[in-house]
Design a protein around this motif. Structure first.
Motif, PDB file in Angstrom:
ATOM      1  N   THR A  53       5.117   2.636  -4.864  1.00 48.28           N
ATOM      2  CA  THR A  53       4.539   1.802  -5.897  1.00 48.28           C
ATOM      3  C   THR A  53       4.234   2.452  -7.076  1.00 48.28           C
ATOM      4  O   THR A  53       3.933   1.766  -8.217  1.00 48.28           O
ATOM      5  N   GLY A  54       3.601   3.571  -6.868  1.00 50.34           N
ATOM      6  CA  GLY A  54       2.682   4.519  -7.982  1.00 50.34           C
ATOM      7  C   GLY A  54       3.881   4.732  -9.204  1.00 50.34           C
ATOM      8  O   GLY A  54       3.397   5.055 -10.369  1.00 50.34           O
ATOM      9  N   ASP A  94       0.780  -1.353   0.011  1.00 50.48           N
ATOM     10  CA  ASP A  94       0.143   0.002  -0.138  1.00 50.48           C
ATOM     11  C   ASP A  94       0.735   1.076  -0.060  1.00 50.48           C
ATOM     12  O   ASP A  94       0.298   2.341   0.210  1.00 50.48           O
ATOM     13  N   ASP A  95       2.122   1.141  -0.136  1.00 45.61           N
ATOM     14  CA  ASP A  95       3.096   2.170  -0.309  1.00 45.61           C
ATOM     15  C   ASP A  95       2.904   3.156  -1.605  1.00 45.61           C
ATOM     16  O   ASP A  95       3.877   2.764  -2.254  1.00 45.61           O
ATOM     17  N   THR A  96       1.937   3.715  -1.825  1.00 50.67           N
ATOM     18  CA  THR A  96       1.668   4.546  -3.090  1.00 50.67           C
ATOM     19  C   THR A  96       2.824   5.360  -3.651  1.00 50.67           C
ATOM     20  O   THR A  96       2.842   5.844  -4.590  1.00 50.67           O
TER      21      THR A  96
END
Length: 364
Positions: free
Chosen positions: A316-317, A311-313
């Motif tokens: 990861t984004g 969930d570490d956007t």
């Protein structure tokens, strides 16, 4: 004969090892520290080579935060040549913890004997009781796994790391330095460590597919990307060193670890501009800089591989590839989940290249 299948089996067994080892090793830690003058200590030095040194680097933060003592992680030769020169003060105030999964490293045995002769209190963390290193140190914490399969260190690395974290907790208790204080605080921290088994199991399940995909992407042109740079800081710095070692040992590919900020000062200028960069970004003090560096490296054209929470956007984004790691209760325990991907990635790269562990580098 070494085989990548062994590495995959060992990676799948990591959670069960934590469940089986935490209680017995915590008891051995208590026995080993019973004769250490904990309140008189002024410094802790963790000594080892290879995976054992990497485990020390990963465990440093736990000693710093839980014992209130300065802690250094030194390579065996570095400590043997220079570690006994200082800092000024009685040697009895420095606890030397020597780490070796085999318990038989000749250079480390020599180092411990010399340290003990100079008046340092010494303690060995090994993978089997009654080892030569334990005898030399006079105190031993054995995190024994009963392994019969030959493999690059995976289960043994975690066992050494687990023992070091439990030593930090108990030494903090002896020194009355734990948050909250008292036996209850110590028991709660040991329970937290034991509970990381669930996160380790979840990480192994979640990371294998992405590691297989990453190995394919890194070798898709038929010529693997090399060297691979693993960047991290704090506890993740030790994990980065360990991860690079698994790629070298398993697949024979050049790989090395670098501190986040040192990478930005030096390796960002290296060609080719689109070379992969593996950024280890567990939650904690180092995470903001890891996210910032990952974004900046992506902006410069690097293929950033984020090893972080799913969930570490912030990472990861924009990452070229993501390997998920499930979080732990506190940053001190993060190396227990952070290292899981390393054996998986090393094995998957070796399979893609049709290599076997320790087959690179020419004849011994």
């Amino acid at each position: 004969m070494y085989a990548t299948g062994t590495m995959l089996r060992q990676s799948a067994a990591l959670a069960a090892d934590i469940e089986g080892l935490t209680g017995p090793v915590a008891s051995r830690v208590g026995e080993a520290l019973a004769t250490v003058p904990g309140e008189a200590l002024r410094r802790v030095v963790l000594v080892g080579s290879g995976d054992s040194h990497h485990a020390g680097r990963a465990a440093q933060l736990a000693f710093l935060r839980l014992t209130g003592l300065p802690c250094e992680a030194l390579g065996t030769q570095q400590f043997l040549d220079y570690g006994m020169l200082g800092p000024a003060g009685p040697h009895a105030a420095t606890l030397v913890i020597a780490v070796s999964a085999s318990g038989s490293s000749p250079r480390l045995v020599t180092t411990v004997r010399r340290a003990r002769a100079h008046g340092f209190p010494t303690l060995a963390v090994t993978g089997r009781a009654g080892s030569a290193l334990g005898e030399a140190a006079g105190r031993e914490v054995a995190a024994a796994l009963g392994l019969t399969e030959r493999s690059p260190g995976i289960r043994t690395y975690q066992a050494s790391l687990l023992a070091l974290l439990l030593l930090a907790v108990r030494l903090g208790g002896v020194r009355h330095a734990l948050p909250g204080g008292g036996p209850a605080a110590e028991d709660a921290l040991v329970a937290e460590i034991a509970a990381t088994a669930d996160a380790v199991r979840a990480t192994a399940d979640a990371a294998d597919g992405p590691c297989r995909e990453l190995a394919a992407r890194l070798t898709e042109t038929g010529r693997p990307w090399a060297p691979l740079v693993f960047a991290g800081t704090g506890p993740a710095g030790g994990t980065a060193m360990y991860a690079a070692a698994k790629v070298v040992e398993a697949a024979g590919l050049p790989a090395y670890a670098q501190d986040l900020e040192e990478y930005w000062h030096i390796e960002r200028f290296a060609d080719p501009a689109d070379a992969p960069l593996v950024v280890l970004a567990p939650p904690g003090l180092g995470h903001p800089r890891a996210a910032e560096l990952a974004a900046a490296a992506t902006g410069r054209g690097r293929r950033v591989i984020a090893v972080t929470g799913p969930d570490d956007t912030a990472l990861t984004g924009t990452a070229w590839h993501t390997v998920p790691v499930i979080g732990t209760a506190r940053e001190e325990w993060s190396p227990l989940t952070g290292h899981v991907f390393a054996g998986l990635l090393g094995a998957r790269l070796a399979d893609r290249l049709d290599r076997t562990p320790f087959s690179g580098g020419g004849p011994d």
